[in-house]
Design a protein around this motif. Structure first.
Motif, mmCIF file in Angstrom:
data_model
loop_
_atom_site.group_PDB
_atom_site.id
_atom_site.type_symbol
_atom_site.label_atom_id
_atom_site.label_comp_id
_atom_site.label_asym_id
_atom_site.label_seq_id
_atom_site.Cartn_x
_atom_site.Cartn_y
_atom_site.Cartn_z
ATOM 1 N N ILE A 347 0.787 -1.067 -0.162
ATOM 2 C CA ILE A 347 -0.025 0.060 -0.069
ATOM 3 C C ILE A 347 1.153 1.079 -0.155
ATOM 4 C CG2 ILE A 347 -1.766 1.344 1.495
ATOM 5 C CD1 ILE A 347 -2.434 -1.422 2.468
ATOM 6 N N ILE A 348 1.796 1.229 0.713
ATOM 7 C CA ILE A 348 2.775 2.437 0.840
ATOM 8 C C ILE A 348 3.694 2.477 -0.033
ATOM 9 C CG2 ILE A 348 4.344 3.631 2.490
ATOM 10 C CD1 ILE A 348 3.144 2.076 4.780
ATOM 11 N N PRO A 349 3.679 3.719 -0.943
ATOM 12 C CA PRO A 349 4.541 3.682 -2.330
ATOM 13 C C PRO A 349 5.946 4.097 -1.931
ATOM 14 C CG PRO A 349 3.310 5.826 -1.844
ATOM 15 C CD PRO A 349 2.831 4.797 -0.626
ATOM 16 N N PRO A 350 7.048 3.646 -2.776
ATOM 17 C CA PRO A 350 8.427 3.891 -2.330
ATOM 18 C C PRO A 350 8.741 5.053 -2.278
ATOM 19 C CG PRO A 350 7.953 2.572 -4.315
ATOM 20 C CD PRO A 350 6.678 3.218 -4.084
ATOM 21 N N SER A 351 8.377 6.296 -2.385
ATOM 22 C CA SER A 351 8.674 7.469 -1.970
ATOM 23 C C SER A 351 8.669 7.997 -0.474
ATOM 24 C CB SER A 351 8.010 8.724 -3.039
ATOM 25 O OG SER A 351 8.600 8.858 -4.183
ATOM 26 N N VAL A 352 7.727 7.138 0.019
ATOM 27 C CA VAL A 352 7.583 7.552 1.418
ATOM 28 C C VAL A 352 9.143 6.954 2.260
ATOM 29 C CG1 VAL A 352 6.443 6.716 3.774
ATOM 30 C CG2 VAL A 352 5.182 6.976 1.842
ATOM 31 N N SER A 353 9.569 7.927 2.906
ATOM 32 C CA SER A 353 10.921 7.553 3.681
ATOM 33 C C SER A 353 10.708 7.408 5.043
ATOM 34 C CB SER A 353 11.909 9.042 3.400
ATOM 35 O OG SER A 353 11.095 9.765 4.119
ATOM 36 N N LEU A 354 11.631 6.558 5.559
ATOM 37 C CA LEU A 354 11.709 6.208 6.872
ATOM 38 C C LEU A 354 13.237 5.863 7.365
ATOM 39 C CD1 LEU A 354 10.003 5.718 9.574
ATOM 40 C CD2 LEU A 354 9.830 3.208 8.742
ATOM 41 N N GLU A 494 8.209 -2.683 11.161
ATOM 42 C CA GLU A 494 7.135 -3.789 11.245
ATOM 43 C C GLU A 494 5.700 -3.450 11.605
ATOM 44 O OE1 GLU A 494 8.006 -7.138 11.158
ATOM 45 O OE2 GLU A 494 9.905 -6.321 10.400
ATOM 46 N N LEU A 495 5.631 -2.299 12.160
ATOM 47 C CA LEU A 495 4.054 -1.674 12.427
ATOM 48 C C LEU A 495 3.589 -1.426 10.998
ATOM 49 C CD1 LEU A 495 4.527 0.270 15.509
ATOM 50 C CD2 LEU A 495 3.277 -1.880 15.362
ATOM 51 N N PHE A 496 4.181 -0.991 10.034
ATOM 52 C CA PHE A 496 3.597 -0.523 8.774
ATOM 53 C C PHE A 496 3.222 -1.696 8.071
ATOM 54 C CE2 PHE A 496 5.716 4.192 8.294
ATOM 55 C CZ PHE A 496 4.723 4.330 9.103
ATOM 56 N N SER A 497 4.199 -2.767 8.054
ATOM 57 C CA SER A 497 3.965 -3.906 7.488
ATOM 58 C C SER A 497 2.718 -4.885 8.108
ATOM 59 C CB SER A 497 5.321 -4.937 7.365
ATOM 60 O OG SER A 497 5.170 -6.049 6.935
ATOM 61 N N GLY A 498 2.608 -4.648 9.246
ATOM 62 C CA GLY A 498 1.434 -5.276 9.711
ATOM 63 C C GLY A 498 0.155 -4.693 9.346
ATOM 64 N N ALA A 499 0.127 -3.423 9.586
ATOM 65 C CA ALA A 499 -1.105 -2.674 9.172
ATOM 66 C C ALA A 499 -1.259 -2.771 7.413
ATOM 67 C CB ALA A 499 -0.851 -1.150 9.347
ATOM 68 N N GLU A 500 -0.324 -3.013 6.695
ATOM 69 C CA GLU A 500 -0.539 -3.491 5.417
ATOM 70 C C GLU A 500 -1.149 -4.804 5.024
ATOM 71 O OE1 GLU A 500 2.457 -1.515 2.254
ATOM 72 O OE2 GLU A 500 3.560 -2.594 3.843
ATOM 73 N N ARG A 501 -0.652 -5.580 5.862
ATOM 74 C CA ARG A 501 -1.028 -7.060 5.807
ATOM 75 C C ARG A 501 -2.605 -7.186 6.331
ATOM 76 N NH1 ARG A 501 2.415 -11.043 5.112
ATOM 77 N NH2 ARG A 501 4.582 -10.672 5.584
ATOM 78 N N GLU A 506 -8.594 -7.385 3.804
ATOM 79 C CA GLU A 506 -10.007 -7.410 3.584
ATOM 80 C C GLU A 506 -10.284 -7.108 2.042
ATOM 81 O OE1 GLU A 506 -12.037 -6.743 5.979
ATOM 82 O OE2 GLU A 506 -10.480 -6.735 7.627
ATOM 83 N N TYR A 507 -9.204 -7.323 0.961
ATOM 84 C CA TYR A 507 -9.463 -7.279 -0.310
ATOM 85 C C TYR A 507 -10.408 -6.338 -0.833
ATOM 86 C CZ TYR A 507 -7.159 -11.865 0.139
ATOM 87 O OH TYR A 507 -6.160 -12.985 0.407
ATOM 88 N N SER A 508 -10.091 -5.105 -0.090
ATOM 89 C CA SER A 508 -11.255 -3.930 -0.701
ATOM 90 C C SER A 508 -10.238 -3.092 -1.452
ATOM 91 C CB SER A 508 -11.968 -3.319 0.318
ATOM 92 O OG SER A 508 -10.989 -2.843 1.503
ATOM 93 N N PHE A 509 -9.013 -3.248 -1.292
ATOM 94 C CA PHE A 509 -8.002 -2.543 -2.413
ATOM 95 C C PHE A 509 -7.078 -3.486 -2.433
ATOM 96 C CE2 PHE A 509 -4.278 0.165 -2.465
ATOM 97 C CZ PHE A 509 -4.553 1.339 -3.370
ATOM 98 N N ILE A 510 -6.743 -3.575 -3.902
ATOM 99 C CA ILE A 510 -5.754 -4.575 -4.519
ATOM 100 C C ILE A 510 -4.859 -3.978 -5.201
ATOM 101 C CG2 ILE A 510 -5.413 -6.500 -5.983
ATOM 102 C CD1 ILE A 510 -8.346 -7.178 -5.543
ATOM 103 N N PRO A 511 -3.617 -3.647 -4.692
ATOM 104 C CA PRO A 511 -2.357 -2.756 -5.218
ATOM 105 C C PRO A 511 -2.238 -3.299 -6.846
ATOM 106 C CG PRO A 511 -2.026 -3.810 -2.866
ATOM 107 C CD PRO A 511 -3.351 -4.344 -3.445
ATOM 108 N N MET A 512 -2.044 -2.335 -7.569
ATOM 109 C CA MET A 512 -1.483 -2.795 -8.930
ATOM 110 C C MET A 512 -0.223 -2.274 -9.273
ATOM 111 S SD MET A 512 -4.016 -4.636 -10.544
ATOM 112 C CE MET A 512 -4.258 -5.904 -9.265
#
Length: 546
Positions: A347-354, A494-501, A506-512
């Motif tokens: 869900i989170i695009p590559p331009s987001v930095s951390l 890890e928290l971002f990854s868990g939230a993405e999962r 829910e399969y209401s947003f399918i990343p393309m």
């Protein structure tokens, strides 16, 4: 008559500046006038209220705040000389630089030195945060800053904004107390909303703050010299000049002037750029701009994902959505697309930095893959059983052709037909019709662009959770709250990854796809700073080499 004379004066001045700027660049690229365009008139130059891209561009050149974002995506000190964070992460104490000044130009003459300037003090930040959290103001940034002590109570009207946890310890020391530790807080302080606001000047504008060139002050790299807009006329301009009192040795302002035309559509802006009347512009599609002729700065800041109409019985079926998600052959698609997009699992695009890196470098999104063609076939069979049908009627994906080339989707829809026996068509429409159809609910599936308000995974996930289109069930807001209360940036991976999962389950947003936005500029230009999340283009460090 007064407006006409003012416009004529401004146009003469702009013409003179353009003429004298040719060849006037210094060896270090300074001293030039940058020409650009704004898409539509800025909504407002009130940083605590405005949120459109044109406003954001002007505001980012007009003001500066405690923090700013560096080239690696880290929040670093700007008007804060230094800061300390308490051991419990709840109290931030900022020492302000004493040479950051408010500058006010009354527009009565061309002599900058006749303007008024005085130091930006801690009280100016206190007033800004009180404004954000004042429910009467309806600031779009109130939720972002609800982490401030008393913030939630102030927004709900239970607590006076004067009692929130922001205080001036002395003229140049600011203390901010939080309700809970927030690893994202320094990034929030680097956004336009967190710049100061002088209360005395604000009250003097009598409700006009940020609405015209006599109702703004500058504490940033430039000040507004002329802002003229006639919704029925042409030659609409916003003209800025270097704020010399805020050009420091450690944060120098390079251009001498900024000149913006105000245009009504992107086509007019593209023509001005092709005719060499402006120096840069932002676009979603860079295919017409060769890197041999132009500087092309891509920012992969958008995630394009499929969303589903809740009113369409077939598309609302969970098993249909699971079947589609599990039968996207991204490995095959990856070899068929150009650099404008890349396949997306997350869900989170590559331009987001951390932590000074792309979040997607820290968390490989391929681990989020759910591809399983055999399971997809089982799901499609179960969907037919639940819907009591033998075949699916024609289903279409709504796509904004101003956002992405729908040809990329054809590889996916063909694979669905081969594996699942479902024909799904593609309906290309303009961005205006796309947004209108979404608002009306007049679609079955849509390729939805998701991004954040600012450079943060929290912002992207919040936008997804709060969107009326992604179809996420109630209760997932708690996941966002937990993210906001994380005190350690490294723990966010890890928290971002868990939230993405959890969201993807829910399969209401399918990343393309992850999609680029671009800053295009002349080859003579360098160091223009583009924020793809707010849409702001900052010229403070911009250089021009003849």
């Amino acid at each position: 008559m007064k407006k006409i004379l003012a416009l004529m004066s401004a146009l003469v001045m702009l013409s003179a500046m353009t003429a004298c700027s040719d060849g006037s660049s210094q060896g270090d690229g300074s001293g030039q006038m940058y020409n650009a365009s704004l898409l539509n008139n800025p909504q407002s130059l009130d940083p605590q209220f405005a949120d459109d891209e044109s406003s954001n561009t002007v505001i980012s050149n007009l003001y500066s705040g405690l923090m700013k974002m560096d080239g690696s995506g880290n929040a670093v000190a700007c008007n804060a000389l230094s800061y300390e964070v308490s051991a419990d992460g709840l109290t931030y104490t900022f020492k302000l630089r004493e040479d950051n000044y408010w500058f006010f130009d009354d527009n009565d003459n061309d002599k900058i030195e006749d303007g008024e300037y005085f130091p930006v003090r801690a009280d100016d930040y206190v007033f800004a945060f009180r404004r954000i959290l004042n429910p009467e103001m309806h600031s779009p940034y109130a939720e972002n800053f609800s982490c401030i002590k008393g913030g939630r109570s102030a927004i709900s009207g239970v607590l006076s904004p004067e009692n929130i946890g922001v205080a001036a310890v002395d003229s140049f020391t600011l203390r901010i107390e939080l309700e809970y530790p927030c690893a994202d807080f320094l990034k929030l302080l680097a956004t336009n909303a967190a710049v100061p606001c002088n209360e005395e000047f604000f009250l003097e504008t009598k409700g006009r703050y940020g609405l015209d060139d006599n109702s703004v002050m500058s504490n940033g790299p430039f000040f507004v010299r002329q802002w003229f807009y006639d919704p029925y006329g042409k030659n609409n301009i916003l003209y800025m000049r270097k704020n010399s009192v805020n050009s420091y040795e450690d944060s120098r302002v390079y251009p001498s002037y900024l000149s913006f035309t105000i245009e009504r559509n992107e086509g007019d802006i593209a023509k001005l750029f092709k005719d060499k009347d402006i120096d840069c512009m932002t676009v979603l599609d860079s295919s017409a701009y060769s890197t041999k002729k132009y500087n092309v700065d891509p920012q992969r800041s958008i995630t394009l994902g499929l969303i589903f109409s809740e009113t369409d019985e077939a598309c609302a079926n969970l098993n249909l959505r699971k079947a589609l998600a599990m039968s996207v052959n991204r490995a095959d698609v990856s070899g068929r697309i150009n650099s404008d997009v890349s396949v997306a699992y997350g869900i989170i695009p590559p331009s987001v930095s951390l932590l000074g890196r792309s979040y997607r470098e820290l968390s490989d999104d391929s681990v989020l893959s759910v591809e399983n063609e055999e399971e997809a076939k089982n799901c499609i069979a179960e969907a037919k059983r639940q819907l009591n049908i033998e075949t699916f009627d024609s289903i279409k994906i709504l796509v904004s052709n101003d956002t992405v080339d729908s040809a990329y989707l054809h590889y996916i829809t063909q694979h669905w037909q081969d594996v699942l026996g479902i024909y799904i068509g593609i309906e290309d429409v303009s961005e205006e019709e796309f947004n209108s159809r979404l608002a009306e609910g007049n679609y079955q599936i849509a390729l939805y662009p998701l991004t954040g308000e600012y450079n943060s995974g929290i912002s992207v996930l919040s936008e997804m959770c709060e969107s009326e289109y992604t179809g996420l069930p109630d209760g997932l807001e708690e996941e966002i709250t937990d993210l906001k209360k994380c005190a350690d940036s490294s723990a966010l991976v890890e928290l971002f990854s868990g939230a993405e999962r959890q969201f993807l389950a829910e399969y209401s947003f399918i990343p393309m796809f992850y999609k680029n936005t671009y800053l295009i500029s002349k080859k003579e230009c360098a160091d223009i700073i583009y924020d793809p999340f707010s849409g702001a283009v900052n010229f403070r460090e911009a250089k021009y080499f003849d």
